[in-house]
Design an enzyme around this catalytic site. Structure first.
Site, short mmCIF file in Angstrom:
data_model
loop_
_atom_site.label_atom_id
_atom_site.label_comp_id
_atom_site.label_asym_id
_atom_site.label_seq_id
_atom_site.Cartn_x
_atom_site.Cartn_y
_atom_site.Cartn_z
N LYS A 100 0.85 -1.19 0.00
CA LYS A 100 0.00 0.00 0.00
C LYS A 100 0.88 1.23 0.00
O LYS A 100 1.77 1.37 0.85
CB LYS A 100 -0.90 0.01 1.24
CG LYS A 100 -1.94 1.12 1.22
CD LYS A 100 -3.12 0.71 0.40
CE LYS A 100 -4.03 1.89 0.08
NZ LYS A 100 -3.53 2.78 -0.98
N LYS A 136 5.49 1.76 -2.99
CA LYS A 136 5.42 3.12 -3.55
C LYS A 136 5.71 3.03 -5.03
O LYS A 136 6.31 2.07 -5.52
CB LYS A 136 6.43 4.04 -2.87
CG LYS A 136 6.04 5.51 -2.89
CD LYS A 136 4.94 5.82 -1.89
CE LYS A 136 4.63 7.31 -1.86
NZ LYS A 136 3.63 7.66 -0.84
N GLY A 175 -2.83 8.01 -4.55
CA GLY A 175 -2.23 9.22 -5.09
C GLY A 175 -1.07 9.70 -4.24
O GLY A 175 -0.84 9.26 -3.12
N ASP A 176 -0.34 10.64 -4.79
CA ASP A 176 0.76 11.31 -4.10
C ASP A 176 0.97 12.62 -4.86
O ASP A 176 0.06 13.08 -5.57
CB ASP A 176 2.02 10.43 -4.08
CG ASP A 176 3.08 10.91 -3.08
OD1 ASP A 176 3.98 11.66 -3.50
OD2 ASP A 176 2.99 10.56 -1.89
N ASN A 251 -2.42 19.38 -1.62
CA ASN A 251 -3.49 18.71 -0.90
C ASN A 251 -3.21 18.60 0.60
O ASN A 251 -4.06 18.91 1.43
CB ASN A 251 -3.68 17.31 -1.49
CG ASN A 251 -5.01 16.69 -1.10
OD1 ASN A 251 -6.06 17.20 -1.43
ND2 ASN A 251 -4.95 15.59 -0.37
#
Length: 455
Positions: A100, A136, A175-176, A251
């Site tokens: 994850k 990642k 997302g990132d 964000n």
């Protein structure tokens, strides 16, 4: 005492040897080396007390990803020109659950960056108490200045390769930086098309009408603010009236600002890659959202509407005096000089909203000055925690309301804080959030690795 010192020296020698091997095997990856070094700094005391954690080459296995995937991503721009980017997915450790971790689209992305992020993710995810492993990914693609159609074609090409390596029981990206709701939509659409299945749990950060979770967009920023509130509570105070600086305006920063304001603090400064703004009355959150989320503009646009605010091109946001600092932009943004300035101006708490935004030199300055410091693997775990809650909702074909999900997030962040504090005290370093987070995450992962054997 002499015997204890001898044990300590022996353990330190073993840890240093492990680290030298990591550097040798992963040459040219300084961010990865930095992330490993920070964790290793905390492991000496664990290995002294529990030498079995060195059995079966556990440390060596922990530092080696289970799988590293690198692939070509060809795509066509609006003028018909073909571009070629590089895609990555590092599936680091799945001992607690499916991999994850987010996908980052940014020109700085390379294998070392992805490995550092994935390594951090192992311990961050373990701290949440939820059944998720660490991974990642991303690409050196730059979405800035690209049309929606170009981003769609890139995402479709990226997922055409990635889809064969992920799944709700295998690897669940999110997302990132550079990957928000728009990109997740394009990625999920292509996954659905390629697999001929509506596998909601394969990606998190989805839209609310098609499998997403309430609070997911806000979660990392909200979680960082909740963690700071717990730190202040432990110190006998609260967020009320605190002067806060949050770097970044993406964000994480936007929703950290929102929650800090809700908890009674005042955020007076935020930034982007070109400079920073200072608004002594408190950042106008709705205006900031309009500039960044709707117009996709620059932070300097803020002063066009609020002339009393000040914009500083370049410079360092850490020059702005504050009691609480939340670095929320990118890795290594808070350097030694910035840390010295924060200390001189009376900062009391620093909590990482971004991944590893504090350099080792800056961390030494803050810790030596007695500043309470929360590492990203603890303070910014709210995003992945809420991603795991999204996975729960997808698995049960359910959808929770905003307040309930926010309460779950608040409880998770409180639990992480308690775990860090208790672990630091157990190992003789009360108040050391870095050691508490590193050991708290490590022990959970290590115990599971030992239970499952050499795999």
């Amino acid at each position: 005492m002499r015997r204890a010192a001898a044990v300590s020296g022996h353990v330190r020698e073993r840890v240093d040897k492990y680290f030298e091997e990591v550097v040798r095997r992963n040459a040219g990856e300084p961010e990865f080396h930095q992330a490993v070094a920070e964790v290793f700094e905390s492991l000496t005391v664990v290995l002294e007390r529990h030498p079995n954690y060195a059995d079966g080459a556990l440390i060596e296995r922990l530092c080696e990803p289970e799988r590293q995937i690198i692939f070509r991503v060809p795509w066509t721009d609006d003028n018909g020109n073909v571009h070629v980017n590089r895609g990555f997915r590092v599936q680091y450790n799945s001992v607690l659950g499916p991999y994850k971790g987010g996908l980052r689209f940014h020109p700085s992305v390379n294998l070392g960056i992805v490995k550092f992020l994935g390594f951090e993710q192992i311990f961050k995810n373990a701290l949440t108490g939820l059944p998720i492993g660490g991974g990642k990914g991303g690409s050196d693609f730059d979405p800035k200045g690209r049309s929606d159609a170009e981003i769609m074609r890139f995402c479709q090409s990226f997922m055409t390769e990635l889809h064969r390596h992920i799944g709700e029981y295998t690897d669940v990206p999110a997302g990132d930086i550079g990957v928000g709701g728009r990109e997740i939509g394009y990625l999920f659409g292509q996954y659905k098309r390629l697999t001929n299945s509506y596998e909601s749990g394969v990606l998190t950060g989805k839209g609310l009408t098609w499998g997403g979770s309430q609070v997911r967009k806000e979660a990392t920023g909200y979680g960082a603010a909740y963690f700071v509130a717990e730190m202040l509570k432990t110190a006998g105070t609260s967020m009320d009236g605190k002067r806060v600086v949050v770097s970044g305006s993406g964000n994480v920063a936007i929703y950290a600002i929102e929650k800090v304001h809700q908890l009674g603090g005042t955020v007076v400064a935020c930034s982007d890659s070109a400079g920073y703004i200072v608004d002594e009355r408190g950042i106008d959150l709705e205006l900031l959202k309009e500039i960044k989320e709707v117009r996709r503009g620059r932070i300097c646009d803020y002063v066009d509407t609020v002339p009393s605010a000040k914009y500083v091109a370049g410079g360092s946001i850490w020059d702005v005096p504050c009691e609480v600092a939340i670095p929320s932009a990118t890795q290594n943004e808070l350097d030694e000089k910035g840390a010295l300035t924060l200390v001189e101006n009376g900062v009391r708490v620093v909590a990482e909203g971004a991944n590893m935004p504090t350099t080792p030199e800056a961390l030494r300055v803050l810790r030596s000055a007695g500043v309470a410091f929360a590492p990203g693997k603890a303070a910014n775990a709210g995003g992945v925690a809420t991603s795991a809650l999204e996975m729960q909702q997808n698995a049960s074909r359910d959808s929770w309301h905003f307040d309930y999900t926010d309460e779950r997030l608040s409880k998770i962040m409180s639990d992480i804080h308690c775990r860090c504090v208790a672990t630091a005290e157990e190992y003789g370093k009360p108040g050391d959030y870095v050691l508490g987070a590193n050991i708290g995450g490590f022990v959970k992962v290590a115990d599971a690795m030992l239970a499952m054997g050499v795999i």
